[in-house]
Design a protein around this motif. Structure first.
Motif, PDB file in Angstrom:
ATOM      1  N   ARG A   1       0.819  -1.225   0.000  1.00 34.49           N
ATOM      2  CA  ARG A   1       0.000   0.000   0.000  1.00 34.49           C
ATOM      3  C   ARG A   1       0.850   1.271   0.000  1.00 34.49           C
ATOM      4  O   ARG A   1       0.309   2.369  -0.166  1.00 34.49           O
ATOM      5  CB  ARG A   1      -0.914   0.022   1.239  1.00 34.49           C
TER       6      ARG A   1
ATOM      7  N   LYS B   1       0.678   3.540  -3.051  1.00 35.35           N
ATOM      8  CA  LYS B   1      -0.573   4.310  -3.090  1.00 35.35           C
ATOM      9  C   LYS B   1      -0.484   5.531  -2.188  1.00 35.35           C
ATOM     10  O   LYS B   1      -0.967   6.611  -2.533  1.00 35.35           O
ATOM     11  CB  LYS B   1      -1.747   3.422  -2.656  1.00 35.35           C
ATOM     12  N   TYR B   2       0.147   5.342  -1.019  1.00 37.31           N
ATOM     13  CA  TYR B   2       0.324   6.469  -0.108  1.00 37.31           C
ATOM     14  C   TYR B   2       1.197   7.536  -0.766  1.00 37.31           C
ATOM     15  O   TYR B   2       0.886   8.743  -0.715  1.00 37.31           O
ATOM     16  CB  TYR B   2       0.943   6.007   1.199  1.00 37.31           C
TER      17      TYR B   2
ATOM     18  N   GLU C   1      -2.790   8.924  -2.261  1.00 39.24           N
ATOM     19  CA  GLU C   1      -3.995   8.274  -1.745  1.00 39.24           C
ATOM     20  C   GLU C   1      -3.873   8.139  -0.222  1.00 39.24           C
ATOM     21  O   GLU C   1      -2.848   8.450   0.366  1.00 39.24           O
ATOM     22  CB  GLU C   1      -4.173   6.903  -2.398  1.00 39.24           C
TER      23      GLU C   1
ATOM     24  N   PRO D   1      -4.543   5.142   2.022  1.00 39.96           N
ATOM     25  CA  PRO D   1      -4.925   3.770   2.388  1.00 39.96           C
ATOM     26  C   PRO D   1      -4.993   3.585   3.891  1.00 39.96           C
ATOM     27  O   PRO D   1      -4.289   4.262   4.653  1.00 39.96           O
ATOM     28  CB  PRO D   1      -3.808   2.917   1.776  1.00 39.96           C
ATOM     29  N   ASN D   2      -5.860   2.663   4.335  1.00 37.18           N
ATOM     30  CA  ASN D   2      -6.027   2.400   5.768  1.00 37.18           C
ATOM     31  C   ASN D   2      -4.705   2.137   6.476  1.00 37.18           C
ATOM     32  O   ASN D   2      -4.519   2.499   7.639  1.00 37.18           O
ATOM     33  CB  ASN D   2      -6.938   1.179   5.973  1.00 37.18           C
ATOM     34  N   THR D   3      -3.786   1.473   5.772  1.00 33.91           N
ATOM     35  CA  THR D   3      -2.503   1.064   6.349  1.00 33.91           C
ATOM     36  C   THR D   3      -1.724   2.221   6.962  1.00 33.91           C
ATOM     37  O   THR D   3      -0.984   2.031   7.930  1.00 33.91           O
ATOM     38  CB  THR D   3      -1.630   0.408   5.250  1.00 33.91           C
TER      39      THR D   3
ATOM     40  N   ASN E   1      -3.229   5.307   7.848  1.00 35.23           N
ATOM     41  CA  ASN E   1      -4.239   6.277   8.251  1.00 35.23           C
ATOM     42  C   ASN E   1      -4.480   6.199   9.756  1.00 35.23           C
ATOM     43  O   ASN E   1      -4.929   5.169  10.263  1.00 35.23           O
ATOM     44  CB  ASN E   1      -5.542   5.994   7.491  1.00 35.23           C
TER      45      ASN E   1
END
Length: 331
Positions: free
Chosen positions: A155, A158-159, A163, A165-167, A169
C-alpha cells in the motif's frame, strides 16, 4: 463443532477460515460485511454461511458461538465489546485495541459476560516458536537480542501517490508499530516478559503514523532491540544472544526456521520442526482448546495487556496519535 462467524472480508479472514476449518473444530456459519453484496461474494467459496450487514443482528444470532474480527484496528474494540455483551466469544485480530484503556475494558467485558476474548497473535502457538522459547535456557545468560520485521508495504506506493490507504491512516489506528511492529513487540514480551524500560524512535509520515521505527526494551542484564518498517525490506533473521551461544529465527511472525549456534563454533544446528503451511492453524487450534475446556489462558491475557500498554507508550514517545485516544469505546 464451534459455530464461527467472521467480521471482515479480506485475505487474512480467508486464511483464518481455512486454518479453522482444517482443525476440524469449526464450521463457518456466518459472514458479516457492511455490504451484503460483498459478504455474498466473499462467501461463495464456502458452504452456504448466513450473510449479515447489521452487527446487532449478528450479535443476537443463534447461529454463532464465536466471532472472528478482522476489521480495521480502530473497530476491533467496539465490535468485540458489542459481540461479547451479546454473549458471543471473540477472536480479535492483532492489535486487539487502539489503546490500553480499551484493551482493559474488553477483558472486563469478557469476564462480566463469561465469554472468551482471544487476541489472534499466531507466533507463540507455532511449533518453531515454542522450540525457540524452550531453547533459551541452552544459550546461557541472555545478553542481547534483535527482533526484526521490515517489509515494504504493497500500500506504500498508493500512499506516495497521494492516496490515503487504511494502512497509513491514523483514523484506523494504523502504522508500522501497530502492524508488523506488533510481531516484534509481542514476541519479545512472550519470550522475556515485561521490560523495565522502553525507548522508542520512529520515522513519521505526513499522515501522522509511523512508517518505520525502532524500540529498545531494557531488561535486567540485557536489552532487546526491535526493528520494524513498512517502507523497506530486511533480509536479516531475528537473533537472541547468550553467553554460551545464539538462536536465529527466520521471519519472527511465522518462525520459518530456527538455528542454534554454540559459542566457539560457526556451524549452526537447524532445530526447525515441521509446521503447517497455514501459520494460523495453531492459533485456531489453541482457541478451540480454550473454548472446549471453557477456560482462558491467563498468560495470553496478560501478554495482550502488557503489549497494549507498551504500544501506547511507544506511540506517546514517537508522537503517533489516534482520534480514538480520547475515548474508550461506544457504550
Amino acid at each position: 463443532m464451534i459455530k464461527l462467524a467472521v467480521i471482515g472480508t479480506n485475505w487474512i479472514t480467508d486464511q483464518f477460515i481455512e486454518a479453522s476449518l482444517k482443525t476440524g473444530e469449526y464450521e463457518l456459519t456466518a459472514i458479516y460485511s457492511r455490504s451484503l453484496e460483498s459478504a455474498e461474494q466473499f462467501g461463495q467459496k464456502y458452504s452456504s454461511p448466513a450473510l449479515f450487514n447489521d452487527l446487532t443482528t449478528l450479535a443476537e444470532s443463534p447461529l454463532v458461538d464465536v466471532v472472528y474480527i478482522a476489521s480495521p484496528n480502530s473497530l476491533h474494540g467496539p465490535q468485540a465489546i458489542q459481540m461479547m455483551q451479546a454473549g458471543k466469544h471473540v477472536i480479535v485480530e492483532k492489535p486487539m485495541a487502539a489503546s490500553f484503556a480499551l484493551a482493559t475494558e474488553m477483558f472486563d467485558v469478557a469476564q462480566q459476560n463469561n465469554v472468551l476474548l482471544f487476541e489472534a497473535f499466531m507466533s507463540p502457538h507455532l511449533p518453531n516458536f515454542k522450540c525457540l522459547k524452550e531453547e533459551l535456557s541452552g544459550i546461557g545468560k541472555i545478553r542481547k537480542a534483535l527482533i526484526t520485521y521490515c517489509q515494504y508495504s504493497s500500500r506504500y506506493p498508493k500512499y506516495l501517490a497521494g492516496e490515503n490507504p487504511n494502512t497509513f491512516n491514523p483514523e484506523f489506528a494504523n502504522g508500522s508499530i501497530m502492524d508488523i511492529g506488533f510481531y516484534c513487540l509481542s514476541s519479545a514480551i512472550e519470550l522475556f516478559g515485561e521490560p523495565n524500560t522502553v525507548k522508542a524512535h520512529a520515522q513519521l509520515l505526513d499522515s501522522g503514523v509511523d512508517g518505520s521505527g525502532s524500540v529498545i526494551l531494557g531488561y535486567q542484564g540485557f536489552e532487546v532491540v526491535l526493528q520494524h518498517s513498512k517502507m523497506s525490506d530486511s533480509y536479516l533473521p531475528s537473533e537472541i544472544q547468550g553467553e554460551e551461544g545464539a538462536l536465529l529465527v527466520e521471519m519472527i511472525s511465522t518462525a520459518k526456521k530456527l538455528t542454534k549456534f554454540t559459542r566457539g563454533s560457526d556451524i549452526g544446528v537447524d532445530l526447525s520442526v515441521k509446521q503447517d503451511a497455514n501459520p494460523m492453524y495453531y492459533e485456531a487450534l489453541e482457541f478451540a482448546h480454550q473454548f472446549n475446556n471453557k477456560m482462558s489462558n491467563e498468560s495470553c491475557t496478560q501478554r495482550s495487556l502488557i503489549v497494549a500498554k507498551l504500544l501506547e507508550e511507544i506511540r506517546h514517545q514517537t508522537g503517533v496519535k489516534f482520534p480514538s485516544d480520547k475515548t474508550c469505546s461506544n457504550k
